[in-house]
Design a protein around this motif. Structure first.
Motif, PDB file in Angstrom:
ATOM      1  N   ARG A  77       1.326   5.673  12.298  1.00 23.26           N
ATOM      2  CA  ARG A  77       1.934   4.342  12.177  1.00 23.26           C
ATOM      3  C   ARG A  77       1.825   3.563  13.490  1.00 23.26           C
ATOM      4  NH1 ARG A  77       4.832   3.623   7.500  1.00 23.26           N
ATOM      5  NH2 ARG A  77       6.020   1.911   8.430  1.00 23.26           N
ATOM      6  N   LYS A  78       1.845   4.256  14.597  1.00 25.41           N
ATOM      7  CA  LYS A  78       1.685   3.577  15.889  1.00 25.41           C
ATOM      8  C   LYS A  78       0.310   2.943  15.989  1.00 25.41           C
ATOM      9  CE  LYS A  78       1.995   4.353  20.878  1.00 25.41           C
ATOM     10  NZ  LYS A  78       2.238   5.363  21.949  1.00 25.41           N
ATOM     11  N   GLU A  79      -0.718   3.659  15.524  1.00 27.81           N
ATOM     12  CA  GLU A  79      -2.077   3.109  15.544  1.00 27.81           C
ATOM     13  C   GLU A  79      -2.186   1.855  14.684  1.00 27.81           C
ATOM     14  OE1 GLU A  79      -4.725   6.126  14.293  1.00 27.81           O
ATOM     15  OE2 GLU A  79      -4.516   7.328  16.128  1.00 27.81           O
ATOM     16  N   LYS A  80      -1.394   1.806  13.597  1.00 32.84           N
ATOM     17  CA  LYS A  80      -1.431   0.668  12.686  1.00 32.84           C
ATOM     18  C   LYS A  80      -0.473  -0.453  13.101  1.00 32.84           C
ATOM     19  CE  LYS A  80      -4.345   2.648   9.897  1.00 32.84           C
ATOM     20  NZ  LYS A  80      -5.728   2.150   9.747  1.00 32.84           N
ATOM     21  N   GLY A  81       0.268  -0.251  14.193  1.00 35.34           N
ATOM     22  CA  GLY A  81       1.217  -1.265  14.635  1.00 35.34           C
ATOM     23  C   GLY A  81       2.416  -1.407  13.721  1.00 35.34           C
ATOM     24  N   GLN A  82       2.802  -0.314  13.051  1.00 35.58           N
ATOM     25  CA  GLN A  82       3.898  -0.357  12.094  1.00 35.58           C
ATOM     26  C   GLN A  82       5.162   0.269  12.685  1.00 35.58           C
ATOM     27  OE1 GLN A  82       2.163   1.861   8.877  1.00 35.58           O
ATOM     28  NE2 GLN A  82       0.997   0.141   8.082  1.00 35.58           N
ATOM     29  N   HIS A  83       6.302  -0.031  12.049  1.00 35.67           N
ATOM     30  CA  HIS A  83       7.560   0.579  12.427  1.00 35.67           C
ATOM     31  C   HIS A  83       7.456   2.098  12.369  1.00 35.67           C
ATOM     32  CE1 HIS A  83      10.899  -2.044  13.265  1.00 35.67           C
ATOM     33  NE2 HIS A  83      10.594  -2.861  12.270  1.00 35.67           N
ATOM     34  N   PHE A  84       8.154   2.777  13.276  1.00 30.73           N
ATOM     35  CA  PHE A  84       8.271   4.225  13.174  1.00 30.73           C
ATOM     36  C   PHE A  84       9.174   4.573  11.995  1.00 30.73           C
ATOM     37  CE2 PHE A  84       7.315   5.722  17.780  1.00 30.73           C
ATOM     38  CZ  PHE A  84       6.002   5.302  17.614  1.00 30.73           C
TER      39      PHE A  84
ATOM     40  N   ARG B 240       8.355  -6.714   9.984  1.00 27.68           N
ATOM     41  CA  ARG B 240       8.716  -6.653   8.569  1.00 27.68           C
ATOM     42  C   ARG B 240       8.784  -5.199   8.129  1.00 27.68           C
ATOM     43  NH1 ARG B 240       8.790 -10.516   4.821  1.00 27.68           N
ATOM     44  NH2 ARG B 240       7.694 -11.939   6.223  1.00 27.68           N
ATOM     45  N   TRP B 241       9.888  -4.825   7.472  1.00 29.65           N
ATOM     46  CA  TRP B 241      10.106  -3.440   7.067  1.00 29.65           C
ATOM     47  C   TRP B 241      10.036  -3.302   5.548  1.00 29.65           C
ATOM     48  CZ3 TRP B 241       9.899   1.395   8.240  1.00 29.65           C
ATOM     49  CH2 TRP B 241      10.584   2.340   7.488  1.00 29.65           C
ATOM     50  N   HIS B 242       9.153  -2.423   5.102  1.00 28.66           N
ATOM     51  CA  HIS B 242       9.042  -2.120   3.687  1.00 28.66           C
ATOM     52  C   HIS B 242       9.337  -0.632   3.510  1.00 28.66           C
ATOM     53  CE1 HIS B 242       7.264  -6.022   2.809  1.00 28.66           C
ATOM     54  NE2 HIS B 242       6.417  -5.834   3.816  1.00 28.66           N
ATOM     55  N   PRO B 243      10.402  -0.278   2.794  1.00 32.82           N
ATOM     56  CA  PRO B 243      10.677   1.149   2.568  1.00 32.82           C
ATOM     57  C   PRO B 243       9.491   1.822   1.895  1.00 32.82           C
ATOM     58  CG  PRO B 243      12.538  -0.203   1.877  1.00 32.82           C
ATOM     59  CD  PRO B 243      11.407  -1.146   2.169  1.00 32.82           C
ATOM     60  N   GLU B 244       9.083   2.931   2.445  1.00 31.87           N
ATOM     61  CA  GLU B 244       7.916   3.635   1.926  1.00 31.87           C
ATOM     62  C   GLU B 244       8.290   5.078   1.636  1.00 31.87           C
ATOM     63  OE1 GLU B 244       3.611   5.248   3.565  1.00 31.87           O
ATOM     64  OE2 GLU B 244       4.514   3.486   4.495  1.00 31.87           O
ATOM     65  N   LYS B 245       8.228   5.463   0.382  1.00 34.14           N
ATOM     66  CA  LYS B 245       8.539   6.841   0.015  1.00 34.14           C
ATOM     67  C   LYS B 245       7.422   7.743   0.518  1.00 34.14           C
ATOM     68  CE  LYS B 245       8.208   8.224  -4.272  1.00 34.14           C
ATOM     69  NZ  LYS B 245       8.469   8.432  -5.707  1.00 34.14           N
ATOM     70  N   PRO B 246       7.742   8.729   1.358  1.00 36.67           N
ATOM     71  CA  PRO B 246       6.697   9.608   1.887  1.00 36.67           C
ATOM     72  C   PRO B 246       5.993  10.380   0.773  1.00 36.67           C
ATOM     73  CG  PRO B 246       8.724   9.809   3.169  1.00 36.67           C
ATOM     74  CD  PRO B 246       9.060   9.017   1.943  1.00 36.67           C
ATOM     75  N   TYR B 247       4.740  10.688   1.000  1.00 39.98           N
ATOM     76  CA  TYR B 247       3.935  11.396   0.013  1.00 39.98           C
ATOM     77  C   TYR B 247       4.578  12.744  -0.321  1.00 39.98           C
ATOM     78  CZ  TYR B 247      -0.030  13.794  -2.121  1.00 39.98           C
ATOM     79  OH  TYR B 247      -0.837  14.492  -2.984  1.00 39.98           O
ATOM     80  N   GLY B 248       4.682  13.034  -1.615  1.00 34.03           N
ATOM     81  CA  GLY B 248       5.215  14.312  -2.055  1.00 34.03           C
ATOM     82  C   GLY B 248       6.723  14.393  -2.084  1.00 34.03           C
TER      83      GLY B 248
END
Length: 454
Positions: A287-294, A32-40
């Motif tokens: 993100r790899k540690e959390k099992g999330q999409h790159f 599942r992909w959720h667009p995430e605005k990077p910090y800053g």
């Protein structure tokens, strides 16, 4: 034979039912992909705009004729990369170099974790009980295939480094740390400083443009390896200005906490590219540690992206705030530059100012004019607007070492602050008035085009 076929059919039918697709073409499902605005960062909605000089070309350079172009959506840093943000990169590289040297010496001595001293910093693969089958296989088949013989070995980042000399655990640790500092004869005023020339970052990238155009060749032919010394050139404060006293800026600007939120300078185009590669690596490691999409790669903006973002949705304006004046209705300057034929202090700043100074434009981007000029990804060619594409235009010739800088700086007159003005510097050069900010592609296309964020 009939029984075997019937059993196979039943298994296939049950497998289909178990998937819940009822045998229909529903597509393979990814994470599942959720667009995430990077910090800053801020979101810059893609769209079309008129790029180039829409008013008089006072300098008569004729290098920015008007042209309608379209850019895709992307995220962009709200401010220039600051000293504290770039120091995070420098410290990560410094620590990595120290850990690698400690691990190599531990390997040569046969020391392993649990033995105390330098052994605690040994390569993690020196403890075979903690290796997964995959890690063991990679170690057996790929480790050591490189220039140093230690490529592919995993350093230990879990244990803290020790910086206080009286707390060094053994003489081998002292030996390694001694190699990281300048020789005693090069120290003065009772201080021995680290040899920053050893802070080298190595990364690889693929020249996709060349690969796509090549008629033949292996993938490995287009993978480039870069080794970049990443510490900023602090001497730019002296070299850029002859017969001018700027030693305090040379001594304090990059490392002192007083300048944490000021834009980093003295960084070459090559170092800015290395920072982007590290930022991508750092984010994706988490993100790899959390099992999330790159996430997509961080990079320098193209020249078109930079100008589109600087305009903030205002068509054919001279400056990010519109214009044509550099003062607001209260008589205050709108940016940090060299006004009034050289009165640096007239805008309340002698050199740079904090990255979040002055009012942002309508895309919530600060200092897109003035403060420091900014590296972009594009190579400088006076005629590039004539032949570049109108869709995401970018001209980046690897053989052309002249790279575009945009936005003007604290030492420039107002002409260079205009959103359409172009300038360049060589990729291996560093200046006291050039910094950078990064962008990241927005994945998908569900943004409202040509509408600044509310």
């Amino acid at each position: 034979m009939k029984k075997v076929l019937m059993l196979f059919a039943c298994v296939a039918f049950l497998a289909s039912c178990g998937n819940g697709d009822r045998g229909q073409l529903v597509g393979a499902k990814g994470k599942r992909w959720h667009p995430e605005k990077p910090y800053g960062m801020t979101t810059v909605s893609g769209g079309s705009f008129i790029m180039g000089k829409s008013d008089d070309d006072i300098a008569a350079l004729k290098n920015a004729p008007t042209k309608t172009v379209t850019v895709r959506s992307f995220y962009m840093d709200e401010t220039e990369i600051t000293n504290s943000e770039y120091r995070q990169f420098v410290e990560w590289v410094r620590d990595s170099v120290v850990r690698m040297r400690l691990a190599i010496l531990a390997d040569e001595l046969g020391e392993t974790p649990g033995t105390g001293g330098i052994g605690e910093y040994a390569f993690l693969d020196q403890d075979p009980d903690n290796l997964t089958p995959y890690e063991q296989y990679m170690l057996d088949n790929y480790a050591g295939l490189g220039e140093t013989g230690y490529e592919g070995r995993k350093i230990n980042r879990e244990i803290d480094l020790i910086w206080e000399t009286e707390e060094y655990p053994d003489e081998y640790y002292v030996e390694v740390m001694d190699t990281m500092y300048l020789p005693q004869e090069e120290s003065y005023n009772g201080q021995r400083t680290m040899d920053v020339s050893k802070f080298e970052f190595q990364y690889t990238w693929m020249d996709i443009q060349a690969a796509a155009r090549a008629k033949k060749g292996k993938r490995s032919d287009f993978i480039k390896r870069e080794n970049v010394k990443i510490y900023p050139d602090t001497t730019v404060w002296i070299k850029d200005f002859s017969y001018s006293y700027n030693e305090p800026m040379h001594n304090d600007y990059f490392w002192h906490a007083a300048y944490d939120d000021y834009p980093v300078v003295g960084v070459s185009w090559q170092q800015a590219k290395a920072f982007c590669a590290w930022r991508t690596l750092e984010h994706n490691s988490y993100r790899k540690e959390k099992g999330q999409h790159f996430v997509n790669t961080y990079r320098l903006p193209t020249e078109a992206e930079w100008e589109y973002a600087a305009r903030g949705g205002i068509e054919s304006a001279s400056y990010p705030w519109g214009g044509p004046y550099t003062k607001n209705d209260r008589g205050c300057f709108m940016a940090n530059f060299k006004p009034l034929r050289g009165d640096y202090a007239a805008d309340q700043a002698l050199y740079t100012v904090e990255a979040k100074s002055f009012e942002p434009n309508d895309f919530n981007l600060y200092n897109m004019a003035g403060n420091v000029s900014e590296w972009v990804d594009s190579s400088y060619d006076p005629s590039s607007y004539e032949y570049s594409s109108s869709m995401n235009p970018n001209v980046n010739d690897v053989s052309n070492k002249r790279k575009v800088v945009r936005g003007g700086s604290w030492k420039d007159v107002s002409y260079f602050l205009q959103v359409s003005s172009r300038d360049y510097e060589y990729a291996d050069s560093a200046r006291s008035y050039i910094g950078f900010r990064t962008v990241q592609d927005y994945l998908g296309n569900d943004l409202d085009l040509n509408r600044p964020p509310q």
